[in-house]
Design a protein around this motif. Structure first.
Motif, mmCIF file in Angstrom:
data_model
loop_
_atom_site.group_PDB
_atom_site.id
_atom_site.type_symbol
_atom_site.label_atom_id
_atom_site.label_comp_id
_atom_site.label_asym_id
_atom_site.label_seq_id
_atom_site.Cartn_x
_atom_site.Cartn_y
_atom_site.Cartn_z
ATOM 1 N N THR A 43 0.838 -1.210 0.000
ATOM 2 C CA THR A 43 0.000 0.000 0.000
ATOM 3 C C THR A 43 0.872 1.259 0.000
ATOM 4 O OG1 THR A 43 -0.017 0.058 2.421
ATOM 5 C CG2 THR A 43 -1.846 -1.120 1.362
ATOM 6 N N ILE A 100 3.101 4.400 0.216
ATOM 7 C CA ILE A 100 4.478 4.722 -0.184
ATOM 8 C C ILE A 100 5.229 3.448 -0.581
ATOM 9 C CG2 ILE A 100 6.695 5.580 0.711
ATOM 10 C CD1 ILE A 100 5.057 7.592 2.434
ATOM 11 N N ASN A 144 3.522 -7.715 3.357
ATOM 12 C CA ASN A 144 2.468 -7.023 4.090
ATOM 13 C C ASN A 144 2.045 -7.863 5.274
ATOM 14 O OD1 ASN A 144 2.087 -4.628 2.559
ATOM 15 N ND2 ASN A 144 -0.079 -4.745 3.066
ATOM 16 N N ALA A 204 3.719 -11.298 6.403
ATOM 17 C CA ALA A 204 4.603 -11.439 7.561
ATOM 18 C C ALA A 204 4.480 -10.210 8.451
ATOM 19 C CB ALA A 204 6.054 -11.586 7.095
ATOM 20 N N ASP A 205 4.826 -10.416 9.713
ATOM 21 C CA ASP A 205 4.846 -9.332 10.688
ATOM 22 C C ASP A 205 6.312 -8.991 10.961
ATOM 23 O OD1 ASP A 205 4.815 -7.732 12.918
ATOM 24 O OD2 ASP A 205 3.532 -9.054 14.120
ATOM 25 N N VAL A 206 6.725 -7.786 10.586
ATOM 26 C CA VAL A 206 8.153 -7.438 10.719
ATOM 27 C C VAL A 206 8.620 -7.410 12.171
ATOM 28 C CG1 VAL A 206 8.292 -6.143 8.544
ATOM 29 C CG2 VAL A 206 7.715 -4.925 10.662
ATOM 30 N N ASN A 225 10.070 -0.140 5.068
ATOM 31 C CA ASN A 225 9.023 0.874 4.918
ATOM 32 C C ASN A 225 7.826 0.626 5.834
ATOM 33 O OD1 ASN A 225 7.228 2.838 3.181
ATOM 34 N ND2 ASN A 225 6.174 0.866 3.139
ATOM 35 N N THR A 267 6.842 -2.234 15.646
ATOM 36 C CA THR A 267 6.743 -2.244 14.180
ATOM 37 C C THR A 267 7.808 -1.352 13.560
ATOM 38 O OG1 THR A 267 4.355 -2.521 14.374
ATOM 39 C CG2 THR A 267 5.184 -1.809 12.224
ATOM 40 N N SER A 297 12.044 6.736 7.486
ATOM 41 C CA SER A 297 11.812 7.424 8.760
ATOM 42 C C SER A 297 10.665 8.420 8.536
ATOM 43 C CB SER A 297 13.107 8.103 9.207
ATOM 44 O OG SER A 297 12.904 8.841 10.371
ATOM 45 N N TYR A 334 5.436 7.477 17.885
ATOM 46 C CA TYR A 334 5.834 7.481 16.467
ATOM 47 C C TYR A 334 7.159 8.245 16.276
ATOM 48 C CZ TYR A 334 5.307 8.168 11.382
ATOM 49 O OH TYR A 334 5.494 8.184 10.014
ATOM 50 N N LYS A 391 10.740 6.879 14.902
ATOM 51 C CA LYS A 391 11.339 7.378 13.660
ATOM 52 C C LYS A 391 12.694 8.048 13.918
ATOM 53 C CE LYS A 391 8.168 6.004 10.743
ATOM 54 N NZ LYS A 391 8.491 4.938 9.769
ATOM 55 N N GLY A 449 7.985 14.178 4.415
ATOM 56 C CA GLY A 449 7.124 15.134 5.119
ATOM 57 C C GLY A 449 5.683 14.691 4.977
ATOM 58 N N ILE A 461 2.852 13.455 2.887
ATOM 59 C CA ILE A 461 2.690 12.787 1.595
ATOM 60 C C ILE A 461 1.212 12.472 1.396
ATOM 61 C CG2 ILE A 461 3.402 10.772 0.224
ATOM 62 C CD1 ILE A 461 5.755 12.703 1.036
ATOM 63 N N THR A 477 -1.500 10.401 1.026
ATOM 64 C CA THR A 477 -1.866 8.986 1.187
ATOM 65 C C THR A 477 -3.228 8.970 1.877
ATOM 66 O OG1 THR A 477 -0.829 8.865 3.350
ATOM 67 C CG2 THR A 477 0.535 8.154 1.494
#
Ligand code: NAD
Length: 248
Positions: A16, A18, A37, A63-65, A91, A114, A142, A156, A160, A187, A189, A191
């Motif tokens: 999805t 970016i 994802n 998968a779960d990162v 990402n 995450t 980031s 968050y 980052k 910055g 974006i 979405t």
């Protein structure tokens, strides 16, 4: 121009927003691309089929990162299918925005797990083949919020900012092995997240962006292509802001 012919890439959160734009841009430059994802495997499959239409190999992985075994598993599936891993784009990201006094431990943990632990786990797994190849590009997504902070986003912004410290440190560890590690700090974006803003809020933000517009997912993807290509071989440990001048 096929900048990345013969290269293979792994993009987390690539189904999805970016990540999708990054995965398609890498493929359009000639790379084979695996897309990961966590829940929306259909989105990852759609991206994979678009990549195959471009004539590249692709993999859609669920998968779960933030899971150590999933992180190992996605890298080993990439190696089984593609034989090597040249480019990792970390990402995948999430938010649980609220003021600190209202923030639960779960809100904190899911965002750090995450956005920061996920970067550690997937990078650690991907680094092994890159070290053997004596070549690799690691690009961490980031956010400018990790540089300037944002009320209601302590979890968050901490994650980052952590990614930026991780990027600098790993760049020092692996620089001599011909592996470049950089971050991109987008910055605002366009979405799903920014579409949901009220008009007043959008106008207020736009006043602070010298470029006079929100960024597009392609603005971010083009920067990732540069950092994934040989054009950036002497750049490592850096954070490139893609924010239309917001942080100047
Ligand atoms: P998005 O929600 O569309 O993308 C995030 C992706 O990460 C999703 O595909 C989701 O499935 C995946 N994901 C989340 N948790 C995961 C997990 N545990 N394991 C595997 N995958 C997981 O949002 P986006 O705006 O495209 O964000 C992409 C990245 O860019 C994020 O890291 C985000 O923090 C960063 N970013 C976005 C903006 C913006 O304005 N949209 C600005 C700065 C930074």
């Amino acid at each position: 121009m096929d900048h990345l012919s013969g290269k293979t890439a792994l993009v987390t959160g690539g189904g999805t927003g970016i990540g999708r734009a990054i995965a398609l841009a890498l493929a359009s430059q000639g790379a084979d691309v695996a897309v990961v994802n966590r829940s929306n495997i259909e989105a990852a499959r759609d991206v994979a089929s678009e990549i195959e239409k471009l004539g590249r190999r692709s993999l859609a992985l669920q998968a779960d990162v933030s899971s150590p075994s999933d992180a190992e598993n996605i890298v080993s599936q990439v190696l089984t299918s593609f034989g090597r891993l040249d480019i990792l784009v970390n990402n995948a990201g999430t938010t649980r925005d609220t003021l600190l006094l209202r923030m639960s431990e779960a809100d904190w943990d899911v965002v750090i797990d995450t956005n920061l632990k996920g970067v550690f786990l997937v990078t650690k797994a991907a680094l092994k083949p890159m070290v053997k190849q004596r070549q690799g590009k690691i690009i961490n997504i980031s956010s400018v919020m990790g540089l300037i902070g944002s009320a209601g986003q302590t979890n968050y912004c901490a994650s980052k900012a952590g990614v930026i410290g991780f990027t600098r440190s790993l760049a020092k560890e692996v620089g001599a092995r011909n592996i470049q590690v950089n971050a991109v700090a987008p910055g605002f974006i366009e979405t799903a997240m920014t579409h949901d803003m009220k008009d007043g809020q959008r106008d207020q933000i736009l006043k602070n962006i010298p470029a006079g517009r929100f960024g597009t997912v392609d603005d971010v993807a083009k920067t990732v292509i540069f950092l994934a290509s040989q054009s950036s071989d002497y750049i490592t440990g850096q954070t490139l802001t893609v924010d239309g001048g917001l942080t100047v």
